[in-house]
Design a protein around this motif. Structure first.
Motif, mmCIF file in Angstrom:
data_model
loop_
_atom_site.group_PDB
_atom_site.id
_atom_site.type_symbol
_atom_site.label_atom_id
_atom_site.label_comp_id
_atom_site.label_asym_id
_atom_site.label_seq_id
_atom_site.Cartn_x
_atom_site.Cartn_y
_atom_site.Cartn_z
ATOM 1 N N UNK A 34 -0.961 -121.368 -87.970
ATOM 2 C CA UNK A 34 -2.286 -121.194 -87.374
ATOM 3 C C UNK A 34 -2.666 -122.379 -86.492
ATOM 4 N N UNK A 35 -2.375 -123.580 -86.949
ATOM 5 C CA UNK A 35 -2.684 -124.768 -86.152
ATOM 6 C C UNK A 35 -1.976 -124.743 -84.796
ATOM 7 N N UNK A 36 -0.764 -124.227 -84.781
ATOM 8 C CA UNK A 36 0.027 -124.213 -83.551
ATOM 9 C C UNK A 36 -0.205 -122.998 -82.667
ATOM 10 N N UNK A 37 -0.870 -121.963 -83.186
ATOM 11 C CA UNK A 37 -0.959 -120.717 -82.422
ATOM 12 C C UNK A 37 -2.364 -120.173 -82.182
ATOM 13 N N UNK A 38 -3.343 -120.609 -82.933
ATOM 14 C CA UNK A 38 -4.704 -120.102 -82.726
ATOM 15 C C UNK A 38 -5.360 -120.786 -81.542
ATOM 16 N N UNK A 39 -6.172 -120.025 -80.813
ATOM 17 C CA UNK A 39 -7.006 -120.622 -79.780
ATOM 18 C C UNK A 39 -8.285 -121.106 -80.439
ATOM 19 N N UNK A 40 -8.922 -122.079 -79.833
ATOM 20 C CA UNK A 40 -10.130 -122.655 -80.411
ATOM 21 C C UNK A 40 -9.807 -124.024 -80.972
ATOM 22 N N UNK A 41 -10.822 -124.711 -81.388
ATOM 23 C CA UNK A 41 -10.648 -126.033 -81.975
ATOM 24 C C UNK A 41 -10.253 -125.881 -83.430
ATOM 25 N N UNK A 42 -9.175 -126.540 -83.833
ATOM 26 C CA UNK A 42 -8.702 -126.456 -85.212
ATOM 27 C C UNK A 42 -8.446 -127.852 -85.757
ATOM 28 N N UNK A 43 -8.827 -128.058 -87.010
ATOM 29 C CA UNK A 43 -8.489 -129.278 -87.731
ATOM 30 C C UNK A 43 -8.239 -128.900 -89.189
ATOM 31 N N UNK A 44 -7.600 -129.800 -89.913
ATOM 32 C CA UNK A 44 -7.366 -129.596 -91.338
ATOM 33 C C UNK A 44 -8.253 -130.567 -92.098
ATOM 34 N N UNK A 45 -8.947 -130.040 -93.099
ATOM 35 C CA UNK A 45 -9.810 -130.857 -93.947
ATOM 36 C C UNK A 45 -9.613 -130.408 -95.386
ATOM 37 N N UNK A 46 -9.170 -131.326 -96.226
ATOM 38 C CA UNK A 46 -8.954 -131.029 -97.649
ATOM 39 C C UNK A 46 -8.062 -129.807 -97.865
ATOM 40 N N UNK A 47 -7.064 -129.632 -97.008
ATOM 41 C CA UNK A 47 -6.141 -128.513 -97.142
ATOM 42 C C UNK A 47 -6.636 -127.207 -96.555
ATOM 43 N N UNK A 48 -7.862 -127.184 -96.042
ATOM 44 C CA UNK A 48 -8.429 -125.990 -95.418
ATOM 45 C C UNK A 48 -8.355 -126.116 -93.903
ATOM 46 N N UNK A 49 -8.261 -124.987 -93.232
ATOM 47 C CA UNK A 49 -8.306 -124.954 -91.780
ATOM 48 C C UNK A 49 -9.760 -124.799 -91.352
ATOM 49 N N UNK A 50 -10.225 -125.695 -90.503
ATOM 50 C CA UNK A 50 -11.545 -125.552 -89.895
ATOM 51 C C UNK A 50 -11.317 -125.075 -88.469
ATOM 52 N N UNK A 51 -11.907 -123.952 -88.153
ATOM 53 C CA UNK A 51 -11.722 -123.294 -86.867
ATOM 54 C C UNK A 51 -13.070 -123.160 -86.186
ATOM 55 N N UNK A 52 -13.156 -123.652 -84.958
ATOM 56 C CA UNK A 52 -14.386 -123.552 -84.178
ATOM 57 C C UNK A 52 -14.106 -122.662 -82.978
ATOM 58 N N UNK A 53 -14.826 -121.543 -82.902
ATOM 59 C CA UNK A 53 -14.664 -120.588 -81.815
ATOM 60 C C UNK A 53 -15.940 -120.567 -80.985
ATOM 61 N N UNK A 54 -15.782 -120.613 -79.661
ATOM 62 C CA UNK A 54 -16.921 -120.536 -78.746
ATOM 63 C C UNK A 54 -17.029 -119.132 -78.178
ATOM 64 N N UNK A 55 -18.258 -118.671 -78.029
ATOM 65 C CA UNK A 55 -18.545 -117.328 -77.528
ATOM 66 C C UNK A 55 -19.587 -117.410 -76.426
ATOM 67 N N UNK A 56 -19.502 -116.515 -75.462
ATOM 68 C CA UNK A 56 -20.633 -116.343 -74.557
ATOM 69 C C UNK A 56 -21.712 -115.612 -75.346
ATOM 70 N N UNK A 57 -22.928 -115.658 -74.895
ATOM 71 C CA UNK A 57 -24.026 -115.002 -75.621
ATOM 72 C C UNK A 57 -23.734 -113.520 -75.840
ATOM 73 N N UNK A 58 -23.107 -112.899 -74.868
ATOM 74 C CA UNK A 58 -22.812 -111.463 -74.943
ATOM 75 C C UNK A 58 -21.947 -111.118 -76.151
ATOM 76 N N UNK A 59 -21.028 -112.009 -76.537
ATOM 77 C CA UNK A 59 -20.091 -111.726 -77.620
ATOM 78 C C UNK A 59 -20.384 -112.499 -78.902
ATOM 79 N N UNK A 60 -21.442 -113.271 -78.910
ATOM 80 C CA UNK A 60 -21.796 -114.065 -80.082
ATOM 81 C C UNK A 60 -22.197 -113.145 -81.235
ATOM 82 N N UNK A 61 -21.551 -113.275 -82.404
ATOM 83 C CA UNK A 61 -21.795 -112.330 -83.503
ATOM 84 C C UNK A 61 -23.227 -112.330 -84.047
ATOM 85 N N UNK A 62 -23.981 -113.392 -83.808
ATOM 86 C CA UNK A 62 -25.328 -113.491 -84.368
ATOM 87 C C UNK A 62 -26.417 -113.398 -83.300
ATOM 88 N N UNK A 63 -26.099 -112.791 -82.163
ATOM 89 C CA UNK A 63 -27.038 -112.745 -81.044
ATOM 90 C C UNK A 63 -28.058 -111.614 -81.137
#
Length: 94
Positions: A34-63
């Protein structure tokens, strides 16, 4: 079984919207893939993957207006959808 939780979401100063996800219960091989293939910002913290995805307002899930009234439902739905996406993405690893 992997687990996805929405950690944070919101809007940046330049009006892009983001969702931060925490992906847990991954094997080391899955995490590396996942670290090598996912788009978006990725880091590892305490063995978990933290993934940050950016959306335009049109596609933002909470809009939508409904998201403000049923926020817990929208968060849970987003977690389920991202779980499905990551599980499907990991199928490419095999």
């Amino acid at each position: 079984m992997l687990s996805v939780k929405v950690e944070d979401y919101g809007e940046t100063e330049d009006q892009m919207h983001y969702v931060n996800y925490r992906v847990s219960d991954l094997t080391e091989k899955e995490l590396d893939f996942l670290l090598n293939n996912l788009e978006g910002e990725t880091i590892v913290e305490d063995g978990d993957l933290l993934l940050n995805i950016f959306y335009s307002r049109k596609f933002f899930p909470f809009a939508s207006d409904d998201a403000h009234f049923k926020l817990e439902d929208f968060i849970k739905r987003e977690e389920i959808e991202m779980t499905y996406f990551i599980a499907s993405f990991l199928e490419d690893m095999k």
